[in-house]
Write an enzyme that holds these catalytic residues in place. Sequence first.
Site, PDB file in Angstrom:
ATOM      1  N   ARG A 103     -39.314  47.883  19.541  1.00  0.00           N
ATOM      2  CA  ARG A 103     -39.095  49.314  19.346  1.00  0.00           C
ATOM      3  C   ARG A 103     -39.408  50.044  20.649  1.00  0.00           C
ATOM      4  O   ARG A 103     -39.876  49.449  21.603  1.00  0.00           O
ATOM      5  CB  ARG A 103     -39.949  49.855  18.201  1.00  0.00           C
ATOM      6  CG  ARG A 103     -41.458  49.783  18.434  1.00  0.00           C
ATOM      7  CD  ARG A 103     -42.226  50.317  17.235  1.00  0.00           C
ATOM      8  NE  ARG A 103     -43.666  50.325  17.482  1.00  0.00           N
ATOM      9  CZ  ARG A 103     -44.572  50.705  16.575  1.00  0.00           C
ATOM     10  NH1 ARG A 103     -44.186  51.094  15.373  1.00  0.00           N
ATOM     11  NH2 ARG A 103     -45.851  50.698  16.864  1.00  0.00           N
ATOM     12  N   ASN A 141     -41.756  58.556  16.838  1.00  0.00           N
ATOM     13  CA  ASN A 141     -42.973  57.888  16.376  1.00  0.00           C
ATOM     14  C   ASN A 141     -43.763  57.408  17.593  1.00  0.00           C
ATOM     15  O   ASN A 141     -43.283  56.585  18.362  1.00  0.00           O
ATOM     16  CB  ASN A 141     -42.636  56.682  15.488  1.00  0.00           C
ATOM     17  CG  ASN A 141     -43.872  56.052  14.864  1.00  0.00           C
ATOM     18  OD1 ASN A 141     -44.388  56.545  13.859  1.00  0.00           O
ATOM     19  ND2 ASN A 141     -44.368  54.970  15.449  1.00  0.00           N
ATOM     20  N   GLU A 142     -44.963  57.972  17.769  1.00  0.00           N
ATOM     21  CA  GLU A 142     -45.897  57.519  18.808  1.00  0.00           C
ATOM     22  C   GLU A 142     -45.244  57.476  20.198  1.00  0.00           C
ATOM     23  O   GLU A 142     -45.123  56.424  20.818  1.00  0.00           O
ATOM     24  CB  GLU A 142     -46.478  56.155  18.454  1.00  0.00           C
ATOM     25  CG  GLU A 142     -47.282  56.158  17.170  1.00  0.00           C
ATOM     26  CD  GLU A 142     -47.833  54.792  16.801  1.00  0.00           C
ATOM     27  OE1 GLU A 142     -48.768  54.744  15.984  1.00  0.00           O
ATOM     28  OE2 GLU A 142     -47.320  53.774  17.309  1.00  0.00           O
ATOM     29  N   GLU A 303     -51.002  58.275   9.961  1.00  0.00           N
ATOM     30  CA  GLU A 303     -51.213  56.866   9.632  1.00  0.00           C
ATOM     31  C   GLU A 303     -52.716  56.611   9.641  1.00  0.00           C
ATOM     32  O   GLU A 303     -53.348  56.677  10.694  1.00  0.00           O
ATOM     33  CB  GLU A 303     -50.509  55.944  10.636  1.00  0.00           C
ATOM     34  CG  GLU A 303     -48.996  56.053  10.624  1.00  0.00           C
ATOM     35  CD  GLU A 303     -48.319  55.109  11.601  1.00  0.00           C
ATOM     36  OE1 GLU A 303     -48.992  54.147  12.073  1.00  0.00           O
ATOM     37  OE2 GLU A 303     -47.127  55.324  11.905  1.00  0.00           O
ATOM     38  N   TRP A 311     -50.256  42.339  14.738  1.00  0.00           N
ATOM     39  CA  TRP A 311     -48.922  41.769  14.800  1.00  0.00           C
ATOM     40  C   TRP A 311     -49.065  40.243  14.885  1.00  0.00           C
ATOM     41  O   TRP A 311     -49.134  39.589  13.872  1.00  0.00           O
ATOM     42  CB  TRP A 311     -48.154  42.353  15.994  1.00  0.00           C
ATOM     43  CG  TRP A 311     -47.823  43.811  15.806  1.00  0.00           C
ATOM     44  CD1 TRP A 311     -47.923  44.540  14.651  1.00  0.00           C
ATOM     45  CD2 TRP A 311     -47.339  44.711  16.799  1.00  0.00           C
ATOM     46  NE1 TRP A 311     -47.521  45.830  14.855  1.00  0.00           N
ATOM     47  CE2 TRP A 311     -47.151  45.976  16.166  1.00  0.00           C
ATOM     48  CE3 TRP A 311     -47.032  44.605  18.143  1.00  0.00           C
ATOM     49  CZ2 TRP A 311     -46.668  47.102  16.854  1.00  0.00           C
ATOM     50  CZ3 TRP A 311     -46.549  45.718  18.821  1.00  0.00           C
ATOM     51  CH2 TRP A 311     -46.370  46.940  18.179  1.00  0.00           C
TER      52      TRP A 311
END
Length: 671
Positions: A103, A141-142, A303, A311
């Site tokens: 991503r 996102n982030e 979050e 991960w």
Amino acid sequence: MYIGVDYYPEQWPRERWDTDLKLMKELGINVVRIAEFGWSVMEPEEGAYDFSLIDDAIAAIESYGFDVVLGTPTATPPAWLIEKYPDVLPADDHGNVIGFGARRHYTVNSEVYQQLTKQIVEEMAKRYGSHPAVIGWQVDNEYGHEKSDRSYSETDRKAFQSWLQEKYESLDELNERWGTVFWSQTYTNWSQIPVPKKVYQEHNPSLLLDFDRFCAEAYNRYNRLQVETLRKYIADRQFITHNFVYSGLSQDQKEMAKDLDFISFDNYPVWGGLADPISPAAIARQHDLCRGTKNGKGYWVMEELSGAQGWSQIGYLPRPGHLKLWTYQAISRGAEAIVYFRWRAARYGTEQFCHGILDHDGKPRRKYNEVKDVITSLEGFADQWIESEIPADVGFYHDPENDWAWQIQPQSDQFNYIGEFLRFYEPAHSLNAQGNIIRDDEDLSRYKVVVVPVYFLTKKTFNDRLKDYVANGGTVIFSYRTGVKDEDNIVTDQTLPGDLAGLAGIQVHEYESLRGGKSGRVKGVAGAVEGLSSSASVWCDYIEPETAEVLATYEDSWFQDRAAVTKNKYGEGTVYYVGAGIESPMLQKLYASIFEETNLTYTETAENVELVRRESEEASYLSVLNHDVEEGHEVALPEGEWTDAASGEKHTGVLEIPRLGSLVLEKRKQH
């Protein structure tokens, strides 16, 4: 108050949705975030939009009475986009193109990507901008996470050159301010200026700092593109936010926040590869950064960790009590909503081991019950609690540009910016003295003490404001390496600490970088630290006092009795200079004496016990948080009778707080 979950309906069979939503309803949530990674679902090929899955998901969520936060999906460009427009991909500092497969694989400087972003955001906004269940939007996102804050592609090089030309207007000005005469780096054409890919030695520090500024501004423009696109179509009642990461990225969150209704944050006190959670002070620092990003405005935790995370590596398993503790700590320090990540652990993809409220089998167990208990405990007082104010007596100065300058030249292999900021934040946190994290535009007069750690890259306007603040009675704490650089990342030609030498009442003629396992020793010779001893790591400024009083000296065969810590009167105020990386016990004693001198409220508690005060017109609130995983502790309560806001139990005098215990006490005010 909003409490919810992050849910990925596209990752689960539709026949499972109803089961999940029923369980969410029983849990007690009221909001669900979706869609932030769903670009390929909504636009399976360019210009062909299919919102049927998101339509059905929102309808199902709405049917259970939940509100929805929609994420724009631009953090995950789909495969068709990369195949058709490979130039949107970023490059690392070796010039290697970062490929498709994870991503954040885009550069914000790509005009093609900007246009594709605008198109998907516009289509989403047209479709859901008036939807009654959609209360707000999270853009992307982030931003900048996973090293995506800096890109070194040909697209970025051209954009950087244009940015420099706009900033400096002439090459003569740039050459002068960067000092390019060094190593024959003088530029005679804008096209000669590189993005700072790897070289044999190191790039010009001024170029590197401007590149970080350029990267930050590029993300600001990209964020603004999304915000302005949304604003054209969405209802006024729908908010726009972004979930920030605070880890030294080339991002200026405070500047970006000007375009957002409020900011959000992803709170992970432990992550894959960590054997234990980060310290309570480290978590608190991040929440204080969130609160300071929008000048004290509350924020969302978009979050909130709910299970072991990772991960390829899995981190520490949060113990029973951690979820409530971290939730209460977040709200105590300014969070107005908590959204737990994630509802259920994914069975496939990179985040297979990011465990959620439910694990892979989808069955509710301990974590589900713990979150349910948290939500139940907040009923009846949460809204009043989050509307109360957080009083702050200490200002902790943080400038991301100073952080970037340290990343460019850390000077010691022991140096870590966040670690050294925490060195000077943690003693106040341990004493439960409340503060705000501030920038140079803050009104300093509201603080009794201002802490300015590792102030390497200085700003003249802030220097002048510090001088005025101290002259009028304020107290400042400086650390080693203060006053070394100017705003162009050029070393001062004044004796250190440069422009601030008179304020501190000292000069620094010699200093030493402590590397590897090297350390020094410091002994207290006056004031609150007299008789104390501490090791010194990272750095030693060997101080020559002029008007300053010596509080501690070095114990070293070469620099015996040279000053390490000083105190100086300046006008009506006081300046402390801590010239070495001394340990917390000595700093805590020093801080306690400073707080007493300034009549600043603080409370000593057992290690790992955190107290946070909040005030409203009707009540005082005191959060009691025990981060100790092994032992309970006693806490001496402030005077009066306090009521557990959740249970109604009364407390006076000394409170027993169990290991990983957390509660909010309330005391009503008499009018």
